[in-house]
Design an enzyme around this catalytic site. Structure first.
Site, PDB file in Angstrom:
ATOM      1  N   PRO A 185       0.838  -1.215   0.000  1.00 24.31           N
ATOM      2  CA  PRO A 185       0.000   0.000   0.000  1.00 24.31           C
ATOM      3  C   PRO A 185       0.866   1.256   0.000  1.00 24.31           C
ATOM      4  O   PRO A 185       1.817   1.351   0.775  1.00 24.31           O
ATOM      5  CB  PRO A 185      -0.803  -0.112   1.301  1.00 24.31           C
ATOM      6  CG  PRO A 185      -0.606  -1.502   1.789  1.00 24.31           C
ATOM      7  CD  PRO A 185       0.674  -1.996   1.210  1.00 24.31           C
ATOM      8  N   GLU A 186       0.562   2.186  -0.868  1.00 17.61           N
ATOM      9  CA  GLU A 186       1.257   3.465  -0.892  1.00 17.61           C
ATOM     10  C   GLU A 186       0.308   4.544  -0.351  1.00 17.61           C
ATOM     11  O   GLU A 186      -0.788   4.241   0.108  1.00 17.61           O
ATOM     12  CB  GLU A 186       1.726   3.789  -2.316  1.00 17.61           C
ATOM     13  CG  GLU A 186       2.778   2.789  -2.811  1.00 17.61           C
ATOM     14  CD  GLU A 186       3.414   3.190  -4.125  1.00 17.61           C
ATOM     15  OE1 GLU A 186       3.312   4.371  -4.504  1.00 17.61           O
ATOM     16  OE2 GLU A 186       4.011   2.326  -4.776  1.00 17.61           O
TER      17      GLU A 186
END
Ligand SMILES: [Zn+2]
Length: 277
Positions: free
Chosen positions: A2-3
């Protein structure tokens, strides 16, 4: 992994469901999480939930017996997921089974922390988690072209790996760094310190534009990212270069190339993103 847009999506969705709720029980199933006093979390109200860098900061009310406010800082790392079940226990299932490492039972539902590879962390803090010294959040209004130029000044590092430094742009990640450089027409191997004022302006605008559009799409899903409602993000359909090696560039029709910089894959268009130095 996840960014920033994926973490922002989870924080917003969970916040809408959980803020205002009282924590009745907080259960830690994985001792590797190393939370010193998990019992001190129960009996508190969730006052806010927001993204700070790539972490989700959960602000909790003062506890019983005069103990002050505390914060939980959740870092999803590679495969961590926070999911929601309503009071009747209903909610989306995981797309793939994943160990349950912690659970918050609230008066209005349940928050679950699943994490296949167990690199995620939960820290119990006496204040909100801080960014690394010198770092700025790329969605912060203070992140201007001048701020970008000032931070990059003198750096001989290539701009793509430079963008991933968490002591510079907190929360910036691999997918969106490639996308922003393509949108700004800057070669990924350019020295960070060599950007002109015009390029810094284009790059800052491209970073915020790419991140905003990814947040609006609920993030990017490749293998197993799911948001707090158990949905997948949709931004992968909007990616211009990332994971598109050999395919035509949407701007010029030339072939997208893949290179490796500091062990991370970079995608770019050699035609639109010319080397200068
Ligand atoms: Zn191109």
């Amino acid at each position: 992994m996840p960014e920033l847009p994926e973490v922002e999506t989870v924080a917003r969705q969970l916040g809408a469901l959980a803020v205002g709720g009282w924590i009745e029980r907080f259960e830690v199933f994985d001792p590797r999480l190393g939370i010193a006093r998990p019992g001190s979390v129960a009996g508190r109200r969730i006052e806010s939930m927001r993204r700070i860098g790539k972490q989700i900061a959960i602000e909790l009310s003062a506890g019983e017996r005069g103990s002050g406010k505390v914060w939980l800082a959740v870092h999803l790392r590679m495969t961590g997921r926070l999911l929601w079940r309503d009071a009747a226990g209903a909610g989306r299932e995981l797309r793939r089974p994943s160990p349950l490492r912690a659970r918050w039972r609230l008066d209005r539902g349940t928050m679950l922390f699943h994490d296949t590879r167990r690199f995620g962390t939960i820290r119990l803090l006496e204040g909100p988690p801080a960014l690394m010294e010198g770092a700025i959040d790329p969605m912060d209004p203070g992140f201007t072209a001048q701020a970008l130029e000032a931070m990059a000044r003198g750096s001989a590092q290539a701009i793509k790996p430079w963008l991933l430094r968490q002591d510079r742009l907190a929360g910036m990640g691999n997918i969106y760094a490639s996308e922003a450089l393509h949108a700004a027409r800057i070669h990924p191997a350019r020295r960070a310190g060599s950007l002109t004022r015009g390029e810094a302006r284009r790059l800052r605008a491209a970073i915020q534009d790419v991140l905003e559009r990814a947040i609006a799409a609920g993030g990017t899903t490749f293998s197993d990212f799911q948001n707090a409602r158990g949905d997948v993000g949709n931004y992968q359909h909007n990616l211009r270069v990332y994971d598109h090696a050999g395919e035509p560039c949407a701007r010029c029709g030339g072939a997208i190339e893949r290179i490796v910089q500091q062990q991370r894959a970079t995608y770019y268009c050699p035609n639109c993103q010319r080397p200068v130095n």
